[in-house]
Motif scaffolding. Structure first.
Motif, PDB file in Angstrom:
ATOM      1  N   UNK A  22     -60.697 103.486  62.608  1.00 42.39           N
ATOM      2  CA  UNK A  22     -61.710 103.584  61.442  1.00 42.39           C
ATOM      3  C   UNK A  22     -61.019 103.472  60.065  1.00 42.39           C
ATOM      4  N   UNK A  23     -59.997 104.272  59.873  1.00 42.56           N
ATOM      5  CA  UNK A  23     -59.398 104.055  58.669  1.00 42.56           C
ATOM      6  C   UNK A  23     -58.938 102.616  58.361  1.00 42.56           C
ATOM      7  N   UNK A  24     -58.336 101.821  59.183  1.00 43.58           N
ATOM      8  CA  UNK A  24     -57.806 100.718  59.123  1.00 43.58           C
ATOM      9  C   UNK A  24     -59.251  99.626  58.718  1.00 43.58           C
ATOM     10  N   UNK A  25     -60.148  99.866  59.804  1.00 40.19           N
ATOM     11  CA  UNK A  25     -61.403  98.950  59.565  1.00 40.19           C
ATOM     12  C   UNK A  25     -62.085  99.159  58.325  1.00 40.19           C
TER      13      UNK A  25
ATOM     14  N   UNK B 132     -49.826  94.372  53.801  1.00 35.46           N
ATOM     15  CA  UNK B 132     -49.085  95.504  53.499  1.00 35.46           C
ATOM     16  C   UNK B 132     -49.447  96.880  54.124  1.00 35.46           C
ATOM     17  N   UNK B 133     -50.988  96.765  53.904  1.00 35.38           N
ATOM     18  CA  UNK B 133     -51.733  98.213  54.490  1.00 35.38           C
ATOM     19  C   UNK B 133     -51.818  98.173  55.849  1.00 35.38           C
ATOM     20  N   UNK B 134     -52.086  97.107  56.533  1.00 42.27           N
ATOM     21  CA  UNK B 134     -52.071  97.012  57.701  1.00 42.27           C
ATOM     22  C   UNK B 134     -50.881  97.537  58.482  1.00 42.27           C
ATOM     23  N   UNK B 135     -49.750  97.357  57.673  1.00 41.13           N
ATOM     24  CA  UNK B 135     -48.249  97.575  58.304  1.00 41.13           C
ATOM     25  C   UNK B 135     -48.087  99.039  57.951  1.00 41.13           C
ATOM     26  N   UNK B 136     -48.740  99.539  56.990  1.00 40.56           N
ATOM     27  CA  UNK B 136     -48.424 101.168  56.750  1.00 40.56           C
ATOM     28  C   UNK B 136     -49.333 101.844  57.763  1.00 40.56           C
ATOM     29  N   UNK B 137     -50.472 101.290  57.872  1.00 39.06           N
ATOM     30  CA  UNK B 137     -51.247 101.981  58.624  1.00 39.06           C
ATOM     31  C   UNK B 137     -50.609 102.348  60.304  1.00 39.06           C
ATOM     32  N   UNK B 138     -50.005 101.078  60.713  1.00 38.80           N
ATOM     33  CA  UNK B 138     -49.285 101.049  62.018  1.00 38.80           C
ATOM     34  C   UNK B 138     -48.161 102.250  62.203  1.00 38.80           C
ATOM     35  N   UNK B 139     -47.394 102.311  61.102  1.00 43.48           N
ATOM     36  CA  UNK B 139     -46.349 103.178  60.778  1.00 43.48           C
ATOM     37  C   UNK B 139     -47.068 104.769  60.852  1.00 43.48           C
ATOM     38  N   UNK B 140     -47.867 104.776  59.944  1.00 45.04           N
ATOM     39  CA  UNK B 140     -48.610 106.177  59.737  1.00 45.04           C
ATOM     40  C   UNK B 140     -49.137 106.613  61.259  1.00 45.04           C
ATOM     41  N   UNK B 141     -49.589 105.730  62.075  1.00 43.99           N
ATOM     42  CA  UNK B 141     -50.063 106.260  63.303  1.00 43.99           C
ATOM     43  C   UNK B 141     -48.958 106.811  64.485  1.00 43.99           C
TER      44      UNK B 141
END
Ligand code: BTN
Length: 236
Positions: free
Chosen positions: A170-173, A70-79
């Motif tokens: 880096x935020x994702x990693x 879910x956080x991976x998906x959110x990170x993609x939308x954020x970017x």
């Protein structure tokens, strides 16, 4: 980044899934000017007119589990939202996965995941409307050109967007889930505003408050917080 471009493909996600199973590296990018069988969210079709818009997929291998995707998906939308800010400050994510500019959809995301060799393989498919001007049959859709009244170089936008993913990687990693979610909520369309929803065939008023860690939308209706899965509710 390893960019492979095609004039035409069935669809970039499927091509990249095959390539990833043959050992492709993270940041492999598959771009196609035309897709013959573009796949949309929830089994829909994704149609684009050749040459007007951007359709591509890229691969990321991470240590994410299915639970924290879910956080991976959110990170993609954020970017994507933060990249699109340069075209309009009204750049939002409409839950669950539509990116909107000035209240209209300009970008769809289809992420497909599988685990292998203890790594999560995420194939991130992105369709971004860039130069299309005719949306007669899709009143809720738009493009960067319609918003800004300018034409763009599609390849250039692809490179810039991929650069943005790399800059924010880096935020994702680091699995900075609090920051990812906080940023997502800042981009979330109509958060905190009274909105109309279609629920069980009826129009209901409510206020979007959050997205929980199962990825479901939390809406306050009649002073009670209620949880909705995709397709259970439609924001009007
Ligand atoms: C949506 O329905 O909003 C998601 C659309 C995702 C479209 C992109 S285009 C590149 C990649 N290849 C596909 O077939 N789908 C995704």
């Amino acid at each position: 980044m390893n960019l492979i471009s095609f004039d035409s493909l069935s669809n970039t996600n499927e091509y990249l899934i095959d390539l990833s199973k043959k050992g492709a590296n993270s940041w492999t990018v598959i771009h196609a000017k035309t897709q013959l069988k573009g796949k949309g969210f929830a089994g829909n079709e994704w149609k684009v007119t050749a040459g007007e818009n951007l359709t591509f997929s890229f691969l990321l291998k991470t240590s994410y589990t299915f639970q924290n995707l879910i956080y991976f998906n959110e990170w993609i939308s954020n970017v994507i939202c933060s990249y699109l800010m340069q075209f309009s400050s009204k750049s939002n994510v409409k839950w669950p996965n539509d990116i909107i500019l000035n209240d209209k959809k300009v970008c769809g995301i289809l992420i497909e995941n599988y685990r292998s060799n203890q790594e999560m393989h995420s194939i991130v498919g992105i369709g971004l409307n860039i130069n299309q001007t005719d949306f007669n049959h899709l009143p809720k859709a738009s493009s960067i050109r319609n918003v800004t009244d300018k034409e763009y170089d599609i390849q250039e936008i692809l490179s810039e967007l991929m650069q943005e993913f790399q800059n924010q990687y880096s935020i994702l990693e680091e699995k900075n889930f609090d920051l990812i979610h906080e940023t997502y909520l800042k981009h979330l369309f109509r958060k905190g505003e009274v909105s109309k929803f279609k629920l069980n065939g009826e129009i209901t008023k409510g206020i979007i408050r959050d997205v929980n860690n199962a990825g479901n939308l939390m809406i306050e209706i009649d002073n009670k917080l209620q949880e909705f899965r995709h397709k259970e509710i439609e924001l009007l």
